[in-house]
Scaffold this active site. Structure first.
Site, short mmCIF file in Angstrom:
data_model
loop_
_atom_site.label_atom_id
_atom_site.label_comp_id
_atom_site.label_asym_id
_atom_site.label_seq_id
_atom_site.Cartn_x
_atom_site.Cartn_y
_atom_site.Cartn_z
N ASP A 104 3.93 3.87 0.72
CA ASP A 104 4.98 4.90 0.73
C ASP A 104 5.42 5.19 -0.72
O ASP A 104 5.27 4.34 -1.59
CB ASP A 104 6.21 4.41 1.51
CG ASP A 104 5.86 4.16 2.97
OD1 ASP A 104 4.89 4.74 3.45
OD2 ASP A 104 6.59 3.37 3.60
N1 URA Z 1 4.48 -0.64 5.30
C1 URA Z 1 5.43 0.28 5.01
O1 URA Z 1 6.37 0.45 5.77
N2 URA Z 1 5.30 0.98 3.88
C2 URA Z 1 4.31 0.81 3.00
O2 URA Z 1 4.27 1.47 1.97
C3 URA Z 1 3.33 -0.15 3.29
C4 URA Z 1 3.44 -0.85 4.45
#
Ligand code: URA
Length: 238
Positions: A104
């Protein structure tokens, strides 16, 4: 690897776009084994032939592999109109690199960058269950009951429950600190797993993937090539 066209060889190595390198070749700035070569179609053996551009030797690397410490704010994409992408951090003219999977925008940590589609596919395939470990800060107390819930697999609103995940509690307080290891790569998976037990992730960082740990000397935004040993370990997943 097999022979490739001279213009592709130079374009792959970031000398210019395909049409730019065609011009460079026609202008006589490129030699093959010491002789000026003016034909972009000329077939090159990357292992046996010596190619020079403006008298500088250009070696051919079929694949490149980087470990990148993704900073918050950077998107796991190759192009974005608003935000910096992972490729904005990698100092290469090569055009075919991409991130292996996604973190993310606000997640930090380990991301591999390569142009090797087979390796990326192997690492991301849902069938392979490649392990990823994250460090996180969670609002509120994380307890043994949460550990058990993660171990059982959680309903995060998808068709199937998540596979068992290993939750380690490093400290439990108003803000808890944990690590969690998962073997899937569902969208926002870690955040959604905590949401499923009524908790909020306030900081998330990937520490490892496929048995390779983020190099602690890499600050956010920094990167380095993977070592031979790291690459061999990742390729075992193929
Ligand atoms: N899980 C998440 O919620 N976000 C990420 O970036 C990676 C794994």
């Amino acid at each position: 690897m097999g022979n490739i066209r001279l213009d592709k060889y130079l374009a792959d190595m970031g000398i210019g776009s395909r049409s730019e390198v065609k011009n460079f070749i026609r202008k006589g700035t490129v030699t093959v084994n010491g002789k000026i070569e003016k034909s972009p179609e000329c077939k090159i053996s990357p292992t046996a032939d010596e190619v020079c551009y403006n008298k500088e030797k250009i070696s051919y690397l079929e694949y490149e592999y980087y470990m990148f410490h993704k900073p918050s704010g950077c998107v796991s994409a190759t192009e974005d109109k608003i935000h910096r992408t992972v490729l904005d951090y990698i100092d290469t003219k090569r055009k075919d690199l991409f991130p292996v999977g996604r973190l993310d925008r606000d997640t930090e940590g380990l991301l591999f960058i390569t142009n090797d589609g087979n390796l990326a596919h192997a690492l991301l395939s849902p069938k392979r269950h490649v392990e990823k470990t994250y460090y996180a800060r969670i609002r509120g107390r994380v307890t043994a009951s949460h550990q058990e819930a993660f171990r059982q697999g959680l309903d995060i609103g998808d068709e199937k429950k998540t596979l068992p995940a290993e939750l380690n509690i490093l400290s439990s307080d108003d803000i808890s600190v944990i690590t969690v290891s998962i073997t899937e790569g569902r969208y926002h998976q870690v955040k959604r797993m905590f949401e499923a037990v009524g908790k909020e992730v306030i900081y998330l960082k990937r520490l490892s993937m496929g048995g390779i740990c983020l190099d602690k000397t890499l600050l956010p935004g920094a990167y380095r090539r993977l070592t031979e040993e790291e690459l061999a370990k990742l390729k075992k997943q193929e």
